[in-house]
Structure formats: structure tokens, C-alpha cells
Design an enzyme around this catalytic site. Structure first.
Site, PDB file in Angstrom:
ATOM      1  CB  CYS A 252      13.608  18.026  29.536  1.00  9.05           C
ATOM      2  SG  CYS A 252      14.309  16.291  29.259  1.00  9.05           S
ATOM      3  CB  CYS A 255      16.368  16.680  32.802  1.00  7.71           C
ATOM      4  SG  CYS A 255      16.309  17.654  32.043  1.00  7.71           S
ATOM      5  CG  HIS A 260      17.333  20.479  27.698  1.00  9.88           C
ATOM      6  ND1 HIS A 260      18.069  18.933  27.226  1.00  9.88           N
ATOM      7  CD2 HIS A 260      17.203  19.866  28.619  1.00  9.88           C
ATOM      8  CE1 HIS A 260      18.307  17.902  27.155  1.00  9.88           C
ATOM      9  NE2 HIS A 260      17.047  18.536  29.191  1.00  9.88           N
ATOM     10  CB  CYS A 292      47.891  40.126  51.315  1.00  7.61           C
ATOM     11  SG  CYS A 292      49.061  40.911  52.519  1.00  7.61           S
ATOM     12  CB  CYS A 295      46.570  38.702  55.823  1.00  7.24           C
ATOM     13  SG  CYS A 295      46.231  40.237  54.033  1.00  7.24           S
ATOM     14  CB  CYS A 305      52.071  52.488  41.682  1.00  6.75           C
ATOM     15  SG  CYS A 305      53.972  52.714  42.922  1.00  6.75           S
ATOM     16  CB  CYS A 314      47.260  43.202  56.431  1.00  3.03           C
ATOM     17  SG  CYS A 314      48.191  42.816  55.855  1.00  3.03           S
ATOM     18  CG  HIS A 329      60.731  46.402  45.930  1.00  2.00           C
ATOM     19  ND1 HIS A 329      60.814  45.799  47.242  1.00  2.00           N
ATOM     20  CD2 HIS A 329      60.976  46.093  44.354  1.00  2.00           C
ATOM     21  CE1 HIS A 329      60.373  44.232  45.836  1.00  2.00           C
ATOM     22  NE2 HIS A 329      60.316  44.338  44.897  1.00  2.00           N
TER      23      HIS A 329
END
Length: 552
Positions: A252, A255, A260, A292, A295, A305, A314, A329
Site C-alpha cells: 500500500c 501506509c 490490503h 489465587c 497471591c 476436582c 504460596c 469445605h
């Protein structure tokens, strides 16, 4: 989609206006349909390169010798008018950015000031028999020293080293001055010709050549690696800035990115920036991970799970659903595979915002991936088609000519088909960048996707014809009566595909401007009719006419 050759041929024969997708447009079109293909060899010996030129072009490809001729003409004009040497004229033009009129105006306004500014001095003639070099401090006879217009003498060895170092440092060597401290005297091309090695001369004159192009508003160097050609562009009212160099690289003018169309330069800039930044990495992290709770490090869930353990140091254990500590839990919270706290909090709306953001990021990533993969895939296909074209020209064309007992010039239609495929792959590639920025809930999106699908179908039909149908003739034992039928079929497919794509480009560049007005009276479903029914064919005609009526 185009399900048969008859569909494409029927589409080609339909009445239309302007960029109806089934016509050749008007005679004054300057777009990709107005293209004549010229076959030639590149400057390199190891590859044959195809370059195509428009029949109504607004640019000219300049080779090195063309640029040198322009330079020489300008230098000669200044030299004659000002009665100075070509070397001095070159120094003036370099200083005034190759503007002949500026040089003349400044010179005749105040010659002495211009001489001092540029470094074209009239120094005293040396009057001694022996001089001390100001760099190595060795004594030399007069005939073994060299000086420029200022008269400061240096030995040839030091001059050579000084100039060579400057050339290796870059284009600044074009404005090189005498090495004597604070001396403004300019060093001209005659010193480079007399003192420098062949390698340094080549580098210097490469800078000299590029300086002429870089300051010219109507010229640009081809951005392809290793290409020394330039493009002279005549800007007009047309918005088409795509140009093609003899090295086969298209870019082009506006540009300097690769060609394009139908996407505008601003959209290309945004797309390229998006491809090169970390924005999509962040979207992936947001869509597929949670921080987390302790952290804040992003964590991806890769097992079934809900019990998550952050990495050292951590090591915090928490629930994937509610992000609370795992120690809180148990059976009372719903067990290990469910979380009553999360379900209760979700009903209260506490997790809606986080989930909404995560879902938005996931959708955004999926959308980007969809368009990027197809954008990149078409680029790969385009590169392969370019390789197939070169292989056909260098290896297969002569063999096919011998088998079918026809001249190579009569096989031009094959190269034209490959060139059309290459161009269509480029257009199709950029339609995916175009589609990424079309609003998802917009009527134009549906119509755009229909047109894009039609373009892909037609291009695949052409690609399949030239790749598969030609094989029987390449490996035949002699001329085939079916070869003329193949020629007609491939030529027709090339013409139809070319017409469709050139009208697609025009429609997208126009922003599918007339779609909104048609959407009020037409259902979106009509944009993609079934090709197995008579009504479906009618719907296709109406959809194509929708794009064509924008310039009616």
C-alpha cells in the site's frame, strides 16, 4: 454457496449495475479487474518472478537505472545553470533534498552563503613541498597528500580509512565533511570514486540512490527485503493505493504495509497491532483461569476436582467455584464436586460480574481466533500458489507445450489463472480482518459472510480446476482434443472469479452502504438462500443486486 459451474456461469450472465457481483463493471473502473499480466524474470538468476501491471495504472516501477537517470538529469540541470561541476551540483542537491528549484533560488539569492553552508569552499592553494598529515602526523610530499576545497591535506591512507568508516556507519556519509576540526568543507563523490574499495563504493551509491527516493513525495522504495526498485506514484482522486513492484511484492502506497484492499489503512494498523501485542494472551488468561485468592496469581483448572492448590511458595488450597479456603469445605458445603456456597452466592448475584467478564473474554478470544486462523491460512495458501506459479513457469510450461504441440505464449491463460488465484487469496485474507471489525449483530455481518462464502467457493473451484484438471494433460503422451475444452473452462472460471472479487472489493470498500435500506424490506435469511431450489437462485440474485445497487 456456488454449488456448480452452472451457478457461476449463470451469475456471470445476470444483468447488473456497477458493482453487481455478476458483472464486469463499467469501462472506467480502475480496480483489480483492469489488470494486464506481464511475465518477466527478476534481477536474481535463481527465480522467475511474475509481475502484473494495470492497464490504467497510476504508478510506475523504477529500476535502479531509472532512478540513476533521474538523478543524473537533475545533477546536469543544476551543473549547467550554475556553471559548477557535477560533484558540486550533487552536494547542493543532497543538501536541499534534491529540489532543483530550491537550489537555484538559494544560489542566486546568496551564492557565498550557500557555499559556506553546503561546504563548497574556495580554499587557498597549498604552497609547501612537504606536509604533515593531521591524522597520523606523518610527513608526506605534496603529491602524496589529498585535500578537498578547504585545502587541509591528509594522506591517502587516512582519507580512505576516514571515508570507509563513515560509509560503514550509514547514510550520514552523504554529508561527510573534512576531518580537520570544525572544517565545513564537504567531501564529494570524486573522493569516494578515487579512494574507496568497490564494496564501499557500492554501499555509498546505494545510500546516494535512496536519498533521491526518500525525499521525493511521489516516490517510495519497495519495502520488500533486498529489493532496490522504487515506485513513482501519481496521486489522484482514486482511493486505491495498492501498487505492485517488479519483485512481485505488492504494498500500500499510503501506509507501506502489504497490499490490503478492501481494508482501509487504519483497520490494517489495528489488526496488525492486535496480532503483535499480548492482548489476546491476556484474554486467554482471563477466559481460562482464576486468580489465587491469596497471591492473585492466575491459575488454570486442568483437572475435574474443585480442590485447587496454588504453586509454591504460596500453596494456598481453595475451592475453584467460590474461591474460599478449602478447609472451610466439606459435606456441609456440598461435597468435593459441588459448592453450595457458590450456588447460593450466584443466586444472590455476587459472582455475576466476574463470570460475565470471563464469558466476554472467552467469546472475544474465540472470535479473534476464528478470524486470525483464516487470515493466516489464506496467507499460507497465497504463498503456496506463488510457489506453484514459479514451478509451473520454470518446470512444467515447456513440458506441457511439447506434449500439446502448442507454443508457450498460447499457454498464457494458465499463468493468468495462477495470478488471479494469488490476488484472490490476498483479497480473501484481508476480508477476515474486515469481518472481525463488522458488528456481530449488524445486518451487514450476515450479508458480508454470504459474500465471503461465495468468494471462497468460487476461488476453490478455480483452484481445483488448475491443480487437478490440468494433470491429465501434463502427463499425456500427445496432444489431447480435450485441451481446448480445458482452456475454455479455465479461462471462463478465471474471468468469473476475477469479476466477482473485483466487485467484492468495491462493495466492501463502500461499506456495503445499501444493505441497511434493503434490510428494512428483506429478511436476513434471504441473504443466504438454498442453491437447490429455484427460489434459492432468485434469492441469490436479489442479494447480489443488493450490493450492486449502492452506486445506482
Amino acid at each position: 454457496m456456488m454449488d456448480s459451474d452452472d451457478d457461476m456461469l449463470d451469475a456471470h450472465d445476470m444483468d447488473s449495475v456497477d458493482y453487481d457481483f455478476d458483472s464486469g463493471g463499467t469501462d472506467d473502473d480502475n480496480d483489480i479487474d483492469e489488470t494486464d499480466y506481464v511475465f518477466g524474470e527478476a534481477d536474481t538468476d535463481d527465480a522467475a518472478i511474475i509481475a502484473y501491471h494495470r492497464s490504467q495504472i497510476n504508478y510506475v516501477v523504477l529500476k535502479e537505472e531509472d532512478i540513476r537517470r533521474h538523478q543524473k538529469d537533475d545533477v546536469g540541470r543544476v551543473s549547467v545553470v550554475l556553471s559548477i561541476t557535477d560533484v558540486q551540483a550533487s552536494l547542493l542537491l543532497l543538501h536541499y533534498h534534491w529540489s532543483v528549484s530550491k537550489v537555484n533560488d538559494e544560489w542566486f539569492a546568496d551564492e557565498d552563503r550557500v557555499r559556506r553552508t553546503v561546504g563548497i569552499l574556495e580554499g587557498p592553494a597549498p604552497d609547501g613541498r612537504e606536509f604533515t598529515c593531521g591524522i597520523c602526523f606523518e610527513s608526506y610530499p605534496l603529491e602524496e597528500t589529498i585535500s578537498v576545497s578547504c585545502g587541509h591535506p591528509f594522506c591517502a591512507t587516512c582519507w580512505t580509512g576516514y571515508i570507509s568508516t563513515s560509509i560503514n556507519d550509514g547514510p550520514g556519509c552523504l554529508m561527510l565533511k573534512c576531518p580537520y576540526p570544525c572544517c565545513p568543507a564537504a567531501i564529494g563523490r570524486d573522493m569516494i570514486d578515487n579512494l574507496c574499495s568497490k564494496e564501499d563504493k557500492e554501499r555509498y551509491y546505494r545510500y546516494f540512490l535512496r536519498s533521491y527516493v526518500e525525499v521525493n513525495r511521489e516516490m517510495k522504495c519497495c519495502p520488500a527485503p533486498g529489493c532496490e526498485h522504487a515506485i513513482s506514484f501519481a496521486a489522484g482522486t482514486e482511493s486505491n493505493y495498492d501498487v505492485s513492484c517488479l519483485c512481485s511484492h505488492s504494498f500500500c502506497w499510503n501506509c507501506s504495509e502489504e497490499a490490503h484492499r478492501p481494508v482501509d489503512c487504519d483497520t490494517v494498523g489495528k489488526w496488525i497491532l492486535k496480532n503483535s501485542t499480548e492482548s489476546e494472551n491476556m484474554n486467554w488468561i482471563l477466559a481460562n483461569s482464576k486468580p489465587c485468592p491469596k497471591c492473585k496469581r492466575p491459575i488454570e483448572k486442568n483437572h475435574g476436582c474443585m480442590h485447587m492448590t496454588c504453586t509454591p511458595p504460596c500453596k494456598f488450597e481453595f475451592c475453584w467455584l467460590c474461591l474460599n479456603a478449602w478447609t472451610e469445605h466439606g459435606e456441609s458445603s456440598g461435597g468435593y464436586y459441588a459448592c453450595n456456597r457458590y450456588e447460593a452466592a450466584k443466586k444472590q448475584g455476587l459472582y455475576d460480574e466476574a463470570e460475565r467478564r470471563r464469558e466476554m473474554a472467552k467469546n472475544s478470544l474465540e472470535k479473534y481466533t476464528h478470524y486470525y486462523k483464516r487470515w493466516a491460512s489464506n496467507q499460507v495458501s497465497r504463498q503456496k500458489a506463488m510457489g506453484d506459479l514459479q514451478k509451473m513457469q520454470s518446470e512444467k510450461l515447456r513440458k506441457l507445450s511439447d506434449i500439446q504441440c502448442t507454443s508457450e505464449s498460447q499457454l498464457k491463460f494458465i499463468a493468468e489463472a495462477w495470478l488471479q488465484i494469488i490476488e484472490c487469496r490476498r483479497v480473501l485474507k484481508w476480508t477476515y480482518a474486515y469481518g472481525y471489525y463488522v458488528p456481530d449483530d449488524h445486518t451487514k455481518k450476515q450479508f458480508f459472510e454470504y459474500l465471503q462464502g461465495e468468494a471462497e467457493s468460487g476461488l476453490e473451484r478455480l483452484h481445483e480446476c488448475i491443480e487437478n484438471d490440468i494433470e491429465v494433460f501434463e502427463f499425456g503422451e500427445g496432444p489431447s482434443e480435450e485441451f481446448n475444452h480445458f482452456r475454455t473452462k479455465l479461462t471462463d472460471l478465471t474471468s468469473i472469479t476475477k469479476t466477482f472479487f473485483q466487485n467484492l472489493v468495491k462493495a466492501l470498500e463502500n461499506g456495503l452502504a445499501d444493505v441497511d435500506s434493503h434490510a428494512a424490506s428483506s429478511k436476513p435469511a434471504n441473504c443466504k438462500p438454498s442453491s437447490n431450489t429455484k427460489d434459492g437462485g432468485k434469492g441469490k440474485k436479489e442479494a447480489l443486486t443488493m450490493a450492486g445497487s449502492a452506486e445506482t
